[in-house]
Design an enzyme around this catalytic site. Sequence first.
Site, PDB file in Angstrom:
ATOM      1  CG  HIS A  19      -0.401   0.290   2.514  1.00 49.49           C
ATOM      2  ND1 HIS A  19      -0.173  -0.689   3.460  1.00 49.49           N
ATOM      3  CD2 HIS A  19       0.004   1.450   3.092  1.00 49.49           C
ATOM      4  CE1 HIS A  19       0.329  -0.147   4.550  1.00 49.49           C
ATOM      5  NE2 HIS A  19       0.453   1.152   4.342  1.00 49.49           N
ATOM      6  CG  ASP A  59      -0.205  -4.044   2.619  1.00 51.16           C
ATOM      7  OD1 ASP A  59       0.107  -3.507   1.539  1.00 51.16           O
ATOM      8  OD2 ASP A  59      -0.440  -3.403   3.662  1.00 51.16           O
ATOM      9  CB  SER A  78       3.284   1.713   6.172  1.00 55.15           C
ATOM     10  OG  SER A  78       2.068   1.797   6.856  1.00 55.15           O
TER      11      SER A  78
END
Length: 513
Positions: free
Chosen positions: A146, A176, A250
């Site tokens: 993402h 992901d 992230s």
Amino acid sequence: MTSRSEFKAKAAPLMANHRTWTLSLLAGATLLALTAGAMTPSLVSADKAVQPVSGIAPPGAPSSFADLVEQVQDAVVAVSVTGSGMSGKQMSMPRFEFPENAPFGDFFRRHFDNPIPHGEESARKTRAMGSGFIVDPAGYIVTNHHVIENAEEITVLLSDGTRLEATIAGHDERTDLALLKVESDQPLAYVDFGDADGARVGDWVVAVGSPFGLGGSVTAGIISARGRDIQSGAYDDYLQIDAPINRGNSGGPLFDNSGRVIGVNTAIYSPSGGNVGIGFAIPASLAKPVVHELMANGTVERGWLGVQIQPVTADVAESLGLESEGGALVASVVPDSPAEDAGLRAGDIVLSMDGEALEDPKALSRRVGEASAGTSSTFRVQRAGEVTDLEVKIGRLPGEERLASVDDATQENDTPRLGIQLAQLTDESRQHFGIDAEARGVLVVGVEKNSPAARSGIRPGSLITMVGQAPVMKPGEVVSEVRKAAAEERPSVLLLVEHDGQRHFVAVKFATA
């Protein structure tokens, strides 16, 4: 200007209150000493007050993480992504407000006052920040899918300030995860994956990343829980941690005490968007094989069964006379799928695969996904009170979670594209999108942002019933008719689209892939 005497007069009541507050504390201390059984109560004078001892950590905790951080920090990178209309999944940078002439105001405005539209269309270039870590000295970098989704330019910032342009070596939306590649004149520092299966709740962990673009930030905490399902997909098996992670973390690594990567920091639970002590990391046991496959092939190949499944709840088990709630209930079977070819039917309960019991539908999804296309597996199935074994030849998952895509099918030889993803219409998809039982056509399950299809008003849940003047019932038929129109060098293709029971023709212009 207030005179010295006036200041003292105004401050006197405040000082009196302060003395009263201080005396009350001291009185409380004396009372505590008396009630604790001290024979001769006394107060410690200010010049002999006990000072805190440095270097003492809680039981079981390291006195410092400095050696660990020094060992791994050169392998952790910041990932800067630019693109147009990037995914709303990407973490946005907050907008800071500062008063005029505020200290460091210019610095923060320059580095952080560049918010990313969250879930909004934007024609201008937008920027997102994430983290990553080098897993090979040749320049392979792990991050989240993402973070780089819909990216046009990716820049990696090393710990020494070096900036390198990165390309996407592979990505896997289901887990992901993404793999980047940079070119460097010399081997890069890297870290290894560790054993996440051996990590226990309560173990210390260290997260390194670039929250809000602040590269090289280090936080520590413990593993709060294991096996968390945050409803993001069939592969949910997250480590929950309380090491503070925020937007921009992230894709960054989660280290154990030995400096091994046991997780990839991926998500946070927070009403405000900032850290509240609940973060989630993809365990190394899931990330490591995916990364190795991306490094070798650029993609992850998964097996496909072709069924829609749901849990066997207590109510379902009771209504079917089952003794337990395990297994996966088949809600529907995709036509022309491996499941249909093997004889699986709606209402079957899949109990095991190759002799391994299945606790829930996710266990079945993972086992099938891990199987190689073309291999055969034995499924133990309960049907109408009878248990039988079925041999199923596992298929290949078409187009990563979709049965057909006009994008995939029309990108050969620079053929125009529409920007839609298609699937066979099933009973479950009818229920999900509220489609009438009598409706026929091909289901649109995905529409790319800013694509010709999106601009024409097509959206997920729409049905395509005709292409040109040809009726269509399967995704492959749509693909074939679109190819025909492209081969005839038409500027657009005519689609009969149904949504909410209303039908209308739309001319969708081609865009060069």
